[in-house]
Design an enzyme around this catalytic site. Structure first.
Site, short mmCIF file in Angstrom:
data_model
loop_
_atom_site.label_atom_id
_atom_site.label_comp_id
_atom_site.label_asym_id
_atom_site.label_seq_id
_atom_site.Cartn_x
_atom_site.Cartn_y
_atom_site.Cartn_z
N SER A 25 45.16 49.27 36.03
CA SER A 25 43.69 48.80 35.93
C SER A 25 42.99 48.28 37.26
O SER A 25 44.38 47.61 37.77
CB SER A 25 43.21 47.85 34.99
OG SER A 25 43.78 46.70 34.94
N ASP A 26 42.19 47.94 37.81
CA ASP A 26 42.01 46.93 38.86
C ASP A 26 41.86 45.75 38.15
O ASP A 26 41.90 45.55 36.92
CB ASP A 26 40.55 47.39 39.52
CG ASP A 26 40.65 46.86 41.24
OD1 ASP A 26 41.34 46.04 41.52
OD2 ASP A 26 39.71 47.42 41.81
N TRP A 27 41.80 44.76 39.20
CA TRP A 27 41.78 43.30 38.75
C TRP A 27 40.94 42.90 37.53
O TRP A 27 39.65 42.93 37.84
CB TRP A 27 41.45 42.34 39.94
CG TRP A 27 41.67 40.92 39.77
CD1 TRP A 27 40.87 40.05 39.30
CD2 TRP A 27 42.86 40.02 40.54
NE1 TRP A 27 41.15 38.95 39.35
CE2 TRP A 27 42.52 38.71 40.08
CE3 TRP A 27 43.73 40.65 41.19
CZ2 TRP A 27 43.17 37.84 40.65
CZ3 TRP A 27 44.56 39.56 41.69
CH2 TRP A 27 44.24 38.03 41.39
N GLU A 28 41.32 42.72 36.46
CA GLU A 28 40.48 42.41 35.16
C GLU A 28 39.58 43.39 35.05
O GLU A 28 38.61 43.28 34.10
CB GLU A 28 39.69 41.18 35.46
CG GLU A 28 40.72 39.87 35.47
CD GLU A 28 40.31 38.60 35.37
OE1 GLU A 28 39.07 38.55 35.59
OE2 GLU A 28 41.07 37.60 35.21
#
Ligand code: BGC
Length: 768
Positions: free
Chosen positions: A302-305
């Site tokens: 995933s991207d950051w969060e």
């Protein structure tokens, strides 16, 4: 062999693994891939799958979930929090990002391999975007080279440097098609064109990953951000992307597909939503397209969060819901947030996520860890650091040199030669940090050679310096007078303008993309001296300069050129090298023209240049009518400042003997276009010949032009070369109304061109 973790597995586990290997070799079924098992071990990939089966059979639910966790720290925090080490010991972490000290990398890997229950090695990730220590031009600049082999070399060098510090995974390349320069992340992209971005995608993947992923200098690449992030509304970062299915396939997905075909190891899901569904919970994108249609077998992070950001998106009710959405979309690893860790076990118990999905996620992650050879070789040699090698600096200089685009050169102001007295002015003439550009966590300004350093080091040149403004946003005019005096005593002004690095990149969109601060005012003041002005722009995006373009004699777009930007610029200014960069993005005249891109569709009322009535020409109380105007702005017209593919040279090139192998082809045939390119000027220089096509009538309207091929050639004065471009009819296919790729019969036009608006050499053929 599982040498990396073998000593730490209990004896019973080893016996079980042995039995599994024997079962497999003896034609038996393996634990979790019953239907896919082949009768015998056929390749190293089969062996990897078998090893994964063996490990999966031993892993507890918690350990499996652990592999999906990527933990890290913000780049600004130095130490690894003790609780992360504890979690690692329990097998609850599969990867780290932003661990920057070699000692930490070694220690964390030791804990994973020696103290965690299964001894599964970690994979260390970092944003190595356009170089690790030796910084190359920002990706948009690299796209301007139109030279994928340089980009491949740059990515190889970045991998060699990063891996020598223990990093085996980079979050690059970014493959988001970017049609709006207001979007700050256009700087990290390959620009607006799917074909150019695809060629660059392949180059990055090959460069980062090398020929063999197990080589200790190979690092896994990550195609990001899947997908549509660049279509953020209004260029505002993280914003909504509305992309119809046709445009998605015909434009946005293409570079990602190219990266899969090049063997990219990992993908990253975007922050954005696409047509109402956030990318990180988007089963259509992540499963139907990426896995089922394209057969991608690496893992998705995933991207950051971005998993838990599905909550503010209004797509997930809470973290538990977000975890279910992410896992069911098979986003295999969660970057920094912990919803998988907290809720996957519960979701599996409740039947909301199946354990088979989790097994597949873990399998995808372990597969890449195996392919990287991490189980055999989890450690790196910290004494073998390979940073800033002379050949790395040479390659960075060549990349910077070929990235620079000459946009204007009145009366051959450039090149300067060595006899003129140069006044070097401007806030970016001596700013090592700024010229590195966005996403250079590991770049060092004190290793960066600025234009001032490069010019002043050359004793044969007469250069005086006065910055005029301290930084790009500076509004203080106190230093104007000194700069004007410096200009007055020189023959020519080289003005280094632009944007500081922080003004582009993530979360740094701008509504007004003109030069910030008092830069335009200073240029207008300097113009009053009557000295010729060469404007050098260092920026992460095109810059609109309506107010000053007529006041300057030459313009070089230098992007953020990296560590060796200064020496590269010097060679171009003096004439030791001719510029050869071409724009990978359409350059708007005014802010209001964005988004703007060359491969747009035609309207029912195309622009008629002869009938266009500019706003100030409209008579007072004019009768309500179009006045001949169509699809353009009364105040900006219909043309960009510079088209896609444009860039000047110190030399000139002539295209002749243009031929087409046939004027008719069938769907199974290929065509060849040939052209002779001659250097008709006085400088050795490179030319990029571009081939565009248009499918004239389609069951889905087709773009007015699409880049099909390009080739960059180096020619001495007077030298000619024959180029040929061969393409199959299948390469003209588009994703059409039937939701399939189709090649439709009909008329096609081709242009052998110097840029996207060059229609001089037009050809036509029929597809039967
Ligand atoms: C960015 C990614 C990047 C990640 C890790 C995110 O904010 O969107 O491109 O790779 O952070 O630093």
């Amino acid at each position: 062999m599982l040498t990396g973790n073998r000593p730490h597995l209990p004896t019973a586990s080893l016996i079980l693994m042995g039995i599994l290997l024997i079962m497999y070799a003896c034609n038996s079924t393996s634990v979790s891939k019953v239907s896919q098992v082949s009768p015998k071990i056929e390749s190293s990939q089969d062996i990897i799958e078998l090893k994964i089966d063996s490990i999966l059979a031993l892993m507890t639910l918690q350990e499996k979930i652990g592999q999906t966790a990527q933990r890290g720290k913000s780049s600004r925090v130095k130490d690894i929090p003790p609780e992360l080490k504890e979690a690692l010991k329990k097998g609850e972490i599969g990867s780290f990002l932003n661990v920057t000290s070699k000692e930490d990398v070694t220690e964390l890997q030791r804990i994973a391999v020696e103290e965690s229950p299964r001894g599964i090695p970690l994979i260390f990730a970092r944003d190595v975007i356009h170089g690790y220590k030796t910084i190359f031009p920002i990706p948009l600049g690299q796209a301007a080279t139109f030279n994928p082999s340089l980009t491949e070399k740059g990515a190889r060098i970045a991998a060699i440097e990063a891996s020598s510090n223990g990093i085996r995974w980079t979050f690059a390349p970014m493959l988001d098609i970017s049609r709006d320069p207001r979007w700050g992340r256009i700087s990290e992209s390959g620009g607006e064109d799917p074909y150019l971005t695809s060629r660059m995608a392949e180059a990055y993947v090959k460069g980062f990953q090398g020929d063999d992923l197990t080589d200790p200098t190979s690092i896994a690449a990550c195609a990001k951000h899947f997908v549509g992030y660049g279509a953020a509304e209004g260029g505002r970062d993280y914003n909504t992307a509305n992309i119809n299915d046709f445009s998605l396939h015909n434009n946005y997905l293409k570079p990602f597909k190219a990266s899969v075909d090049a063997g990219v190891a990992t993908f990253m899901s975007g922050f954005n939503e696409v047509n109402g569904v956030p990318a990180s919970g988007n089963q259509y994108l992540m499963r139907s397209i990426l896995r089922e249609e394209w057969g991608f077998d690496g893992f998705v992070v995933s991207d950051w969060e971005s998993i838990i950001e599905m909550i503010p998106h209004g797509f997930a009710a809470d973290e538990k819901h977000a975890a279910a959405l992410g896992a069911n979309a098979m986003v295999d690893m969660e970057m920094t947030s912990t919803s998988y860790q907290q809720y996957l076990a519960e979701l599996i118990a409740e039947g909301k996520v199946s354990e088979e999905i989790l097994d597949e996620m873990v399998r995808n992650i372990l597969r890449i860890k195996y392919r990287l050879g991490l189980f055999d070789n989890p450690y790196f040699d910290p004494s073998d650091e390979k940073l800033y090698a002379p050949e790395h600096l040479d390659a960075a200089k060549q990349s910077a040199l070929e990235s620079m685009v000459l946009l204007k050169n009145n009366r051959n102001t450039l090149p300067l030669g060595r006899t003129k007295k140069i006044a070097l002015i401007g806030p970016l003439a001596d700013k090592g940090h700024e010229q590195l550009g966005t996403w250079t966590f590991d770049g060092e300004k004190n290793k960066t050679i600025t234009p001032k350093m490069a010019l002043q080091k050359d004793r044969s040149l007469d250069v005086t310096f006065s910055e005029g403004l301290s930084f790009s946003r500076d509004l203080n005019k106190d230093k104007f007078e000194a700069a004007i005096q410096t200009a007055e005593s020189a023959d020519v002004i080289v003005f280094c303008a632009g944007e500081e690095a922080i003004l582009s990149g993530e979360a740094h969109s701008r509504a007004d993309i003109s030069l910030p601060g008092a830069q335009e005012e200073l240029i207008l003041e300097l113009a009053k001296t009557g000295k010729p002005i060469i404007l050098v722009v260092m920026a992460g995006r095109p810059i609109t300069f309506e107010r000053i373009i007529d006041k300057v004699d030459a313009v070089i777009m230098a992007w953020h050129p990296g560590t060796m930007g200064g020496p590269a610029l010097k060679d171009i200014l003096i004439g030791d090298a001719s510029p050869s960069g071409k724009l990978p993005v359409t350059w708007p005249k005014m802010n209001g023209q964005m988004p703007i891109y060359y491969n747009h569709k035609m309207t029912g009322r195309p622009v008629k240049p002869d009938e266009f009535v500019e706003m100030y020409e409209i008579p007072i109380e004019a009768w309500q009518s179009s006045l001949g105007n169509t699809t353009h702005y009364l105040d900006a017209g219909y043309l960009p400042a510079f088209p896609f593919g444009f860039g000047m040279s110190y030399s000139s090139f002539d295209y002749s003997n243009i031929t087409l192998s046939s004027t008719k082809i069938t769907k199974d045939e290929a065509l060849t276009v040939t052209v002779t390119v001659k250097n008709t000027g006085n400088y050795q220089a490179q030319e990029t010949v571009q081939l565009y096509f248009r499918d004239m009538v389609g069951s889905l309207t087709r773009p007015v032009k699409e880049l099909l091929r390009f080739e960059k050639v180096l020619l001495k004065p007077g030298e000619s070369k024959n180029l040929s471009f061969t393409f199959t009819a299948q390469e003209l296919a588009f994703y059409g109304p039937s939701k399939k790729w189709i090649v439709e019969p009909g008329t096609f036009k081709l242009w052998v061109a110097k840029h996207a608006m060059d229609t001089t050499n037009e050809l036509e053929f029929t597809l039967e």
